[in-house]
Every structure is written in structure tokens, then in C-alpha cells.
Design a protein around this motif. Structure first.
Motif, PDB file in Angstrom:
ATOM      1  N   TYR A  50       0.835  -1.206   0.000  1.00 11.92           N
ATOM      2  CA  TYR A  50       0.000   0.000   0.000  1.00 11.92           C
ATOM      3  C   TYR A  50       0.872   1.259   0.000  1.00 11.92           C
ATOM      4  CZ  TYR A  50      -3.078   3.633   1.852  1.00 11.92           C
ATOM      5  OH  TYR A  50      -3.772   4.809   2.042  1.00 11.92           O
ATOM      6  N   ILE A  51       1.934   1.241   0.823  1.00 12.25           N
ATOM      7  CA  ILE A  51       2.823   2.404   0.890  1.00 12.25           C
ATOM      8  C   ILE A  51       3.529   2.627  -0.440  1.00 12.25           C
ATOM      9  CG2 ILE A  51       4.921   3.297   1.993  1.00 12.25           C
ATOM     10  CD1 ILE A  51       4.044   1.764   4.528  1.00 12.25           C
ATOM     11  N   ALA A  52       4.063   1.543  -1.022  1.00 11.72           N
ATOM     12  CA  ALA A  52       4.820   1.666  -2.268  1.00 11.72           C
ATOM     13  C   ALA A  52       3.948   2.147  -3.418  1.00 11.72           C
ATOM     14  CB  ALA A  52       5.457   0.323  -2.614  1.00 11.72           C
ATOM     15  N   VAL A  53       2.737   1.597  -3.523  1.00 13.87           N
ATOM     16  CA  VAL A  53       1.857   1.944  -4.649  1.00 13.87           C
ATOM     17  C   VAL A  53       1.348   3.373  -4.528  1.00 13.87           C
ATOM     18  CG1 VAL A  53      -0.362   1.419  -5.720  1.00 13.87           C
ATOM     19  CG2 VAL A  53       1.205  -0.435  -5.152  1.00 13.87           C
ATOM     20  N   THR A  54       0.901   3.757  -3.336  1.00 10.21           N
ATOM     21  CA  THR A  54       0.338   5.099  -3.179  1.00 10.21           C
ATOM     22  C   THR A  54       1.408   6.189  -3.196  1.00 10.21           C
ATOM     23  OG1 THR A  54       0.409   4.819  -0.768  1.00 10.21           O
ATOM     24  CG2 THR A  54      -1.667   4.288  -1.898  1.00 10.21           C
ATOM     25  N   PHE A 108      -0.426  13.254   7.359  1.00  8.14           N
ATOM     26  CA  PHE A 108       0.747  12.393   7.315  1.00  8.14           C
ATOM     27  C   PHE A 108       0.870  11.701   5.966  1.00  8.14           C
ATOM     28  CE2 PHE A 108      -0.830  12.113  11.797  1.00  8.14           C
ATOM     29  CZ  PHE A 108       0.153  12.927  12.358  1.00  8.14           C
ATOM     30  N   PRO A 109       2.101  11.393   5.556  1.00 12.18           N
ATOM     31  CA  PRO A 109       2.281  10.573   4.358  1.00 12.18           C
ATOM     32  C   PRO A 109       1.833   9.144   4.611  1.00 12.18           C
ATOM     33  CG  PRO A 109       4.399  11.006   5.395  1.00 12.18           C
ATOM     34  CD  PRO A 109       3.385  11.851   6.113  1.00 12.18           C
ATOM     35  N   ALA A 110       1.756   8.351   3.548  1.00 10.51           N
ATOM     36  CA  ALA A 110       1.235   6.979   3.670  1.00 10.51           C
ATOM     37  C   ALA A 110       2.072   6.138   4.630  1.00 10.51           C
ATOM     38  CB  ALA A 110       1.192   6.330   2.289  1.00 10.51           C
ATOM     39  N   LEU A 170       9.973  -4.178   6.025  1.00  8.52           N
ATOM     40  CA  LEU A 170       9.513  -4.080   4.642  1.00  8.52           C
ATOM     41  C   LEU A 170       8.786  -2.760   4.389  1.00  8.52           C
ATOM     42  CD1 LEU A 170       9.377  -5.552   1.952  1.00  8.52           C
ATOM     43  CD2 LEU A 170       7.296  -6.695   2.721  1.00  8.52           C
ATOM     44  N   MET A 171       8.085  -2.238   5.386  1.00 12.13           N
ATOM     45  CA  MET A 171       7.416  -0.943   5.243  1.00 12.13           C
ATOM     46  C   MET A 171       8.443   0.179   5.044  1.00 12.13           C
ATOM     47  SD  MET A 171       4.461  -1.471   8.151  1.00 12.13           S
ATOM     48  CE  MET A 171       4.118   0.276   8.305  1.00 12.13           C
ATOM     49  N   VAL A 172       9.550   0.122   5.790  1.00  6.57           N
ATOM     50  CA  VAL A 172      10.602   1.129   5.635  1.00  6.57           C
ATOM     51  C   VAL A 172      11.215   1.047   4.237  1.00  6.57           C
ATOM     52  CG1 VAL A 172      12.847   1.898   6.478  1.00  6.57           C
ATOM     53  CG2 VAL A 172      11.084   1.168   8.106  1.00  6.57           C
ATOM     54  N   ILE A 173      11.468  -0.174   3.760  1.00  9.96           N
ATOM     55  CA  ILE A 173      12.043  -0.363   2.421  1.00  9.96           C
ATOM     56  C   ILE A 173      11.080   0.138   1.352  1.00  9.96           C
ATOM     57  CG2 ILE A 173      12.774  -2.104   0.749  1.00  9.96           C
ATOM     58  CD1 ILE A 173      13.851  -3.731   3.098  1.00  9.96           C
ATOM     59  N   ALA A 174       9.791  -0.159   1.504  1.00  8.50           N
ATOM     60  CA  ALA A 174       8.798   0.284   0.524  1.00  8.50           C
ATOM     61  C   ALA A 174       8.681   1.799   0.499  1.00  8.50           C
ATOM     62  CB  ALA A 174       7.440  -0.344   0.835  1.00  8.50           C
ATOM     63  N   ALA A 175       8.841   2.452   1.646  1.00  4.96           N
ATOM     64  CA  ALA A 175       8.735   3.911   1.715  1.00  4.96           C
ATOM     65  C   ALA A 175       9.944   4.608   1.106  1.00  4.96           C
ATOM     66  CB  ALA A 175       8.560   4.353   3.164  1.00  4.96           C
ATOM     67  N   THR A 176      11.062   3.897   0.956  1.00  8.32           N
ATOM     68  CA  THR A 176      12.279   4.513   0.408  1.00  8.32           C
ATOM     69  C   THR A 176      12.592   4.058  -1.012  1.00  8.32           C
ATOM     70  OG1 THR A 176      13.557   2.768   1.486  1.00  8.32           O
ATOM     71  CG2 THR A 176      13.313   4.858   2.668  1.00  8.32           C
ATOM     72  N   LEU A 177      12.330   2.784  -1.310  1.00  4.41           N
ATOM     73  CA  LEU A 177      12.698   2.227  -2.613  1.00  4.41           C
ATOM     74  C   LEU A 177      11.522   1.746  -3.450  1.00  4.41           C
ATOM     75  CD1 LEU A 177      15.829   0.164  -1.492  1.00  4.41           C
ATOM     76  CD2 LEU A 177      15.787   2.447  -2.514  1.00  4.41           C
TER      77      LEU A 177
END
Length: 507
Positions: free
Chosen positions: A321-325, A349-351, A432-439
Motif C-alpha cells: 500500500y505504501i509503495a503503490v500510493t 501524514f504521508p502513507a 519491509l514498510m521502511v524499504i517500501a517507503a524509500t525504494l
């Protein structure tokens, strides 16, 4: 200035003193034996030393209060001996075996180490003046929990019996299910202070000798001061200490343990806990439940697929959800993208922060529900999640979509049959949430490639963790990702037992 001794130094010093006293031989003088026993147990208030001095014959009974049954001691040991003393029987050879009413467990000990070991476990030591040995009699009095349905692994169809904290009660539960003399049990003790009893169970002729020897070697080399639960033992037996994934199955169901034994695996039971360890374990075994074999194979296969999908959702849904949005809005259909944008209007706040906030809140609610008293724990966790979710949306702190994402993630995390396995996904979910938010999606792909490599590198009791897919085994696919019909499975146990009997019992 003298440096204070560390805890390990103090334990080592006490252990050396204890071993020194315990190595002493029992003497013919009862007063000296009493002094050594007093040194071994210190000034413990529950140590009972009863001496019975008589002109012609004296004896001493030693036990721990509330560990040994005092009523049985008086009825089966003290009273019969006193009666025989009055009749002058002690002069006869071997009279004690005929006098003590509970002589079935009567043994002799010549060193204080054996005497102290039995007393600690609820036995009674009988010293006699003029004899350089003692009689030991097991008369334990502690009460064990009654056998009831396991709380951690419930099912709709299947046996309702569960292991308890006493190994002596658990072994018969396995014997009743596996009626073969080739079911062996070996015992040892671990923990320098606790001296916890550990029992290894396996079926001779079926067990993998390499796995059995690996476990024996690991247990013999344990360096720990205390052991109270099999979870502590699992951590000590791990080959790879840095993985969050459990490499041993843990169950309190006798039918699961019996099934593992018939598959050639080893079980490890520990005194004081209803959970036993099954080794080796594979990644796919954590998606298999005992109930899979109590229903039709097609339904069981479907349920296993659902468990795997639920595990993937519980691990990656918030990150996706974080990566897509955040980075890949082009992957979202236009109508859904407009709806999400409308929901997020006014959210400060951001996603990533939005998802992280809701995940942390849910983890707090989950822990609160587990630690609180049972009558209110479930109600607080459910009501708290609903109230906090609705309030957060109404206050404009989060969007309704993230509440759906976190709720579905939470439900999916409970699908795994083994609770310890879901703990790894809880930990990796935040990474994985941290990775999705950065990469973005690319970072998630790299993460899953690294995860597969990590899983393929793990071993459980020397066996590859990713079996039967890495290395690939066609024969084990019958009960791997899917469950094939029972008539297709190989009755390996029966054939190997029959072959052993035909060869005259040689392994």
C-alpha cells in the motif's frame, strides 16, 4: 578496592562446592551423613531430617516438605521399620526390602550426589546407622494439571487431549498412539542451576541417525545456567542465531508429536512445560496443521493455499500500500486512485507514517489483549481496535483505506497454525514498510529475493529449511505445499518395521 564477583563466578563457585560435597561417599556414621546433607541444602526451611535413635538400631529419613508425601512416608516407611525394630527383625539380611511397603522403587546409593538428586525431585532418603549406603524411595506428592484441550492449537475435528507439564504424564499419551516397542525415549539434564529434565523421543529404525546424533550433540554441549521452557531450548539449539524464523516446530498436541515420530522426526520434551519441540522442521511445515489429515485432501490443500496467501498478506500488504500510493500510482485503476485521493484529503501524514501509526497501535492492542485477564482481554482488544480506528478516521489522522489494510493484515497474521511463526512476519513487516517507503516496489522485490536466499541457507537440526523445494524432492511433494490423498502416501513406517522384524531385529 576488591572487585565484586560476577554472577557467573558466584554460580561457578557454588557449583564447585556442591559437586565437592555431592562427590563424598556415604559413611557408616549417621551424624556425619546428616552434616553433609545439611551442607548440600544449606539452611532451607523445607528440608526435613527426622532421626529415630534406638538402642539396638537407628535410622534417619530425609526429604523436602511438600515435595514428598509425608503421609506415605509415615505409613510405608517409618511405621513398618519401627514395628520391625521392636520385633528384632533388623538383624536379618535383606529385611528392609520386605519391610518398606513401597519397595518397587527402592534403590541404593553410595554417594550423596544420587541422594540429593532424588530428594530434590520429591524422593525420600533412608539412612541407617552402620551402613555405608542409603536407600532412595520415590514418593513425590506434587500435583500435575489434568489433561485438557490445548489452548494454543485449537481445531474443529480431532483429539482433545493436550500435553501437560509432567513428562511422566506425556509419555503415555504418545505410547497409546504408537504401539511399537521401537519407540525409544532418552533422558538427560541441562542447566547448571535448574538441572531440568529433558527427554528425547524417536522411533528406532525410522529416525534419521544424522538428525538424532546432531540433537544429542547439541544437547550435550549446552552451556546455560537455567532452562524453564522449550522456547529457551529452541534458541540455544539454533544453528543460525540471527534469523527471526523458528527452525523447530513447537506443539502441545500429542497427535502432532506422534505424527512427527512416524515421519522419522525427533521430539524433545522438557519437564515443566506442555510444549514439545519437533525436529527437524521446514518452512512449509508451519503451514500444515493436524486437522489437514482429519478432513478430505482437496479441502486440506485449499486451506494450505489460503494460509500461504494470508501469510503473504500479513507480511507485505501494508508495504505494498505504501509503495503503490507513494511511488507507483500508475498501477492503481483511475476510479480507485480518485477514491483514495479523496480519502487522503486533509490527512496530515504521508502513507508511511499513516501505516506505521496504525500498525503500532494494533500491536499495542494485541499485546494488551494477551496480557490482560481473559474475561476482558478479547473485549478490550476488539472494542479498542474499532473505537480507535473510527476515531482516527473521524479526526482526520488516517484515511479509511489504511484501516482496511491494517485490519486485513491483522486478521491474516492469525491464520498461521503456529503462533511462533507469525512473530517473524510481524518483525519483518516493519522492515519491509521502511524499504517500501524509500525504494518502492523495486526495494520490495530485492527484499523478497534476499528473504528467499536467507530461508534457503537455514538448517534445522542439519536439514535444509526449505525442503522439499530446495533441495527438490519429488517424493516429499505428496505432503508439501499440497496434501495428496492418504492412499498415495508411502507407509514407510510399516514397511521399515516389517523389514527389521524379518531380518531378526537388527537395525
Amino acid at each position: 578496592m576488591l572487585r565484586s564477583k560476577s554472577k557467573r563466578d558466584r554460580i561457578k563457585e557454588l557449583e564447585e562446592k556442591r559437586l565437592g560435597w555431592a562427590a563424598l561417599p556415604i559413611t557408616e556414621r549417621m551424624a556425619e551423613n546428616e552434616a553433609v546433607i545439611s551442607r548440600l541444602f544449606g539452611k532451607s526451611d523445607d528440608l526435613v531430617i527426622q532421626t529415630y535413635p534406638r538402642e539396638s538400631f537407628s535410622f534417619m529419613v530425609v526429604y523436602l516438605e511438600n515435595m514428598a508425601d509425608r503421609k506415605q512416608i509415615e505409613e510405608f516407611i517409618v511405621s513398618p521399620i519401627l514395628n520391625q525394630v521392636q520385633e528384632g527383625v533388623p538383624a536379618k539380611k535383606g529385611w528392609i526390602q520386605n519391610t518398606v511397603s513401597t519397595s518397587a522403587g527402592l534403590k541404593t546409593a553410595v554417594h550423596f550426589a544420587d541422594v540429593a538428586d532424588l530428594i530434590i525431585r520429591g524422593g525420600v532418603a533412608l539412612f541407617m546407622d552402620g551402613q555405608s549406603f542409603a536407600y532412595t524411595i520415590p514418593l513425590t506428592s506434587w500435583k500435575s494439571r489434568t489433561i485438557e484441550e490445548p489452548q494454543s492449537q485449537t481445531m474443529v475435528r480431532g483429539p482433545r487431549e493436550g500435553f501437560v507439564e509432567m513428562i511422566a504424564d506425556n509419555i503415555p499419551l504418545l505410547r497409546r498412539r504408537i504401539s511399537t516397542p521401537m519407540l525409544y525415549f532418552e533422558s538427560l539434564r541441562a542447566g547448571k542451576i535448574t538441572q531440568t529434565k529433558i527427554v528425547i523421543g524417536y522411533i528406532e529404525g525410522l529416525v534419521d541417525k544424522k538428525v538424532l546424533n546432531h540433537i544429542r550433540s547439541k544437547l550435550s554441549m549446552l552451556e546455560t545456567d537455567k532452562l524453564f521452557e522449550t522456547g529457551m531450548l529452541e534458541e540455544l539449539l539454533k544453528e543460525n542465531k540471527l534469523t527471526p524464523f523458528p527452525v523447530f516446530l513447537s506443539t502441545e498436541r500429542p497427535d502432532v508429536a506422534a505424527s512427527a515420530l512416524t515421519e522419522g522426526k525427533v521430539i524433545i520434551m522438557m519437564e515443566g512445560t506442555p510444549f514439545c519441540i519437533i525436529a527437524p522442521a521446514t518452512f512449509w511445515a508451519f503451514f500444515q496443521a493436524a486437522e489437514d489429515y482429519y478432513q478430505n485432501y482437496d479441502i486440506a490443500s485449499l486451506v494450505r493455499i489460503i494460509r500461504l496467501i494470508a501469510y503473504a498478506i500479513g507480511l507485505a500488504f501494508p508495504a505494498a500500500y505504501i509503495a503503490v500510493t507513494t511511488f507507483h500510482q500508475e498501477l492503481i485503476p483511475s476510479e480507485l486512485l480518485i477514491s483514495l485521493a479523496a480519502q487522503r484529503e486533509g490527512v496530515p501524514f504521508p502513507a508511511f507514517v499513516e501505516a506505521l501509526l496504525m500498525e503500532v497501535i494494533f500491536e499495542i492492542l494485541r499485546e494488551a489483549g494477551v496480557r490482560m485477564p481473559r474475561p476482558v482481554g478479547s473485549a478490550v482488544s476488539i472494542v479498542g481496535a474499532i473505537v480507535i480506528g473510527e476515531s482516527a478516521v473521524a479526526a482526520g489522522l488516517v484515511s479509511p483505506a489504511i484501516v482496511i489494510v491494517v485490519s486485513l493484515t491483522a486478521i491474516s497474521s492469525f491464520v498461521a497454525p503456529y503462533y511462533s511463526f507469525s512473530g517473524a512476519s510481524r518483525l519483518l513487516r516493519f522492515l519491509l514498510m521502511v524499504i517500501a517507503a524509500t525504494l518502492g516496489i523495486y526495494g520490495m522485490i530485492i527484499f523478497f529475493i534476499a528473504l528467499v536466499i536467507h530461508l534457503a541457507s537455514l538448517t534445522s537440526a542439519g536439514v535444509p529449511y526449505f525442503q522439499p523445494f530446495a533441495p527438490f524432492s519429488l517424493d516429499q511433494q505428496k505432503d508439501g505445499f499440497l496434501r495428496m490423498p492418504l492412499w498415495m502416501t508411502n507407509t514407510k513406517l510399516y514397511k521399515r518395521i516389517q523389514k527389521k522384524q524379518e531380518s531378526g531385529g537388527s537395525a
